[in-house]
Design a protein around this motif. Structure first.
Motif, PDB file in Angstrom:
ATOM      1  N   PHE A  28       0.836  -1.201   0.000  1.00  0.00           N
ATOM      2  CA  PHE A  28       0.000   0.000   0.000  1.00  0.00           C
ATOM      3  C   PHE A  28       0.870   1.251   0.000  1.00  0.00           C
ATOM      4  CE2 PHE A  28      -2.597   3.350   1.893  1.00  0.00           C
ATOM      5  CZ  PHE A  28      -3.756   3.245   1.159  1.00  0.00           C
ATOM      6  N   ALA A  29       1.914   1.265   0.833  1.00  0.00           N
ATOM      7  CA  ALA A  29       2.816   2.426   0.887  1.00  0.00           C
ATOM      8  C   ALA A  29       3.539   2.606  -0.446  1.00  0.00           C
ATOM      9  CB  ALA A  29       3.811   2.264   2.024  1.00  0.00           C
ATOM     10  N   GLY A  30       3.998   1.514  -1.040  1.00  0.00           N
ATOM     11  CA  GLY A  30       4.671   1.606  -2.336  1.00  0.00           C
ATOM     12  C   GLY A  30       3.737   2.074  -3.432  1.00  0.00           C
ATOM     13  N   TYR A  31       2.525   1.526  -3.434  1.00  0.00           N
ATOM     14  CA  TYR A  31       1.531   1.936  -4.428  1.00  0.00           C
ATOM     15  C   TYR A  31       1.181   3.408  -4.244  1.00  0.00           C
ATOM     16  CZ  TYR A  31      -2.654   1.689  -7.382  1.00  0.00           C
ATOM     17  OH  TYR A  31      -3.589   1.890  -8.362  1.00  0.00           O
ATOM     18  N   PHE A  32       1.103   3.835  -2.988  1.00  0.00           N
ATOM     19  CA  PHE A  32       0.835   5.247  -2.707  1.00  0.00           C
ATOM     20  C   PHE A  32       1.954   6.119  -3.265  1.00  0.00           C
ATOM     21  CE2 PHE A  32       1.143   9.060  -0.067  1.00  0.00           C
ATOM     22  CZ  PHE A  32      -0.140   9.557  -0.192  1.00  0.00           C
ATOM     23  N   VAL A  34       4.144   5.456  -5.696  1.00  0.00           N
ATOM     24  CA  VAL A  34       4.080   5.443  -7.165  1.00  0.00           C
ATOM     25  C   VAL A  34       2.916   6.321  -7.635  1.00  0.00           C
ATOM     26  CG1 VAL A  34       3.520   3.957  -9.149  1.00  0.00           C
ATOM     27  CG2 VAL A  34       5.248   3.241  -7.504  1.00  0.00           C
ATOM     28  N   SER A  35       1.801   6.242  -6.922  1.00  0.00           N
ATOM     29  CA  SER A  35       0.618   7.016  -7.295  1.00  0.00           C
ATOM     30  C   SER A  35       0.829   8.515  -7.130  1.00  0.00           C
ATOM     31  CB  SER A  35      -0.592   6.562  -6.481  1.00  0.00           C
ATOM     32  OG  SER A  35      -0.919   5.231  -6.828  1.00  0.00           O
ATOM     33  N   VAL A  36       1.660   8.912  -6.169  1.00  0.00           N
ATOM     34  CA  VAL A  36       1.972  10.347  -6.010  1.00  0.00           C
ATOM     35  C   VAL A  36       2.665  10.859  -7.265  1.00  0.00           C
ATOM     36  CG1 VAL A  36       3.421  11.989  -4.742  1.00  0.00           C
ATOM     37  CG2 VAL A  36       1.980  10.376  -3.493  1.00  0.00           C
ATOM     38  N   PHE A  37       3.635  10.093  -7.774  1.00  0.00           N
ATOM     39  CA  PHE A  37       4.310  10.494  -9.013  1.00  0.00           C
ATOM     40  C   PHE A  37       3.348  10.466 -10.203  1.00  0.00           C
ATOM     41  CE2 PHE A  37       8.014   9.265  -6.474  1.00  0.00           C
ATOM     42  CZ  PHE A  37       8.802  10.402  -6.648  1.00  0.00           C
ATOM     43  N   ALA A  38       2.490   9.443 -10.250  1.00  0.00           N
ATOM     44  CA  ALA A  38       1.505   9.363 -11.331  1.00  0.00           C
ATOM     45  C   ALA A  38       0.526  10.532 -11.247  1.00  0.00           C
ATOM     46  CB  ALA A  38       0.763   8.028 -11.275  1.00  0.00           C
ATOM     47  N   LEU A  39       0.134  10.909 -10.029  1.00  0.00           N
ATOM     48  CA  LEU A  39      -0.766  12.054  -9.854  1.00  0.00           C
ATOM     49  C   LEU A  39      -0.090  13.352 -10.271  1.00  0.00           C
ATOM     50  CD1 LEU A  39      -3.441  13.304  -8.934  1.00  0.00           C
ATOM     51  CD2 LEU A  39      -2.504  13.345  -6.600  1.00  0.00           C
ATOM     52  N   ALA A  78       7.026  -2.899 -11.576  1.00  0.00           N
ATOM     53  CA  ALA A  78       8.471  -3.012 -11.378  1.00  0.00           C
ATOM     54  C   ALA A  78       8.904  -2.831  -9.927  1.00  0.00           C
ATOM     55  CB  ALA A  78       9.189  -1.978 -12.260  1.00  0.00           C
ATOM     56  N   LEU A  79       8.202  -2.007  -9.166  1.00  0.00           N
ATOM     57  CA  LEU A  79       8.696  -1.618  -7.849  1.00  0.00           C
ATOM     58  C   LEU A  79       7.842  -2.046  -6.657  1.00  0.00           C
ATOM     59  CD1 LEU A  79       9.654   2.045  -8.818  1.00  0.00           C
ATOM     60  CD2 LEU A  79      11.170   0.062  -8.727  1.00  0.00           C
ATOM     61  N   VAL A  80       6.558  -2.241  -6.854  1.00  0.00           N
ATOM     62  CA  VAL A  80       5.664  -2.398  -5.703  1.00  0.00           C
ATOM     63  C   VAL A  80       5.260  -3.840  -5.452  1.00  0.00           C
ATOM     64  CG1 VAL A  80       3.433  -1.738  -4.717  1.00  0.00           C
ATOM     65  CG2 VAL A  80       4.790  -0.053  -5.968  1.00  0.00           C
TER      66      VAL A  80
END
Length: 155
Positions: A28-32, A34-39, A78-80
């Motif tokens: 969840f933290a990793g997805y968050f 990655v999602s910050v960069f995507a946002l 790749a990362l999460v």
């Protein structure tokens, strides 16, 4: 008669969450993250299309959302998430994109409610919409794409 007081040695309680929960929290933290960069990419494209190219905010939001989704898929894969169900990256990307399209519907609906109904600036509406679609996308992607077990999320 005085007897010496004996204290039984006890080990400190284990305050670590169970392994399955630790994995889910890490994901969840990793997805968050990655999602910050995507946002950030999503918002940059949205603002660029609306402010510089004078697009209507709804089609601009759709294009911007898809740009952010591409980055989110690459980072998530790749990362999460260490486990995934898809055998080829293309099938994973298609599933990721289909879930993203459902998330896009939520995103646009919340954005429309925020801007046209509540009177918010489109940038504030976008932040609320991003939060709603983030939670939806994480849950559905974790359950359907990024686990090995067919009936439940991975531990």
């Amino acid at each position: 008669m005085n007897t010496p007081l004996t204290v039984a040695a006890t080990s400190p309680p284990n305050l670590q969450p169970p392994k399955g929960l630790r994995v889910r929290l890490r994901e969840f933290a990793g997805y968050f993250a990655v999602s910050v960069f995507a946002l950030a990419l999503d918002m940059g494209v949205l603002i660029g299309l609306v402010e510089r190219l004078h697009w209507n905010y709804l089609p601009a939001a759709a294009v911007a959302f898809m740009a952010g989704s591409l980055l989110a898929f690459a980072g998530s894969s790749a990362l999460v998430f260490r486990e995934h169900r898809y055998r080829h990256w293309l099938s994973g990307f298609l599933g990721f994109t289909l879930i993203g399209m459902l998330g896009l519907g939520i995103n646009l609906a919340v954005l429309w409610l925020g801007v046209d109904i509540a009177g918010l600036d489109y940038r504030w509406g976008k932040l609320g919409a991003a939060g709603c679609s983030f939670l939806f996308n994480f849950a559905l992607r974790k359950l359907t794409l990024f686990s090995l077990n067919t009936g439940s999320p991975s531990p």
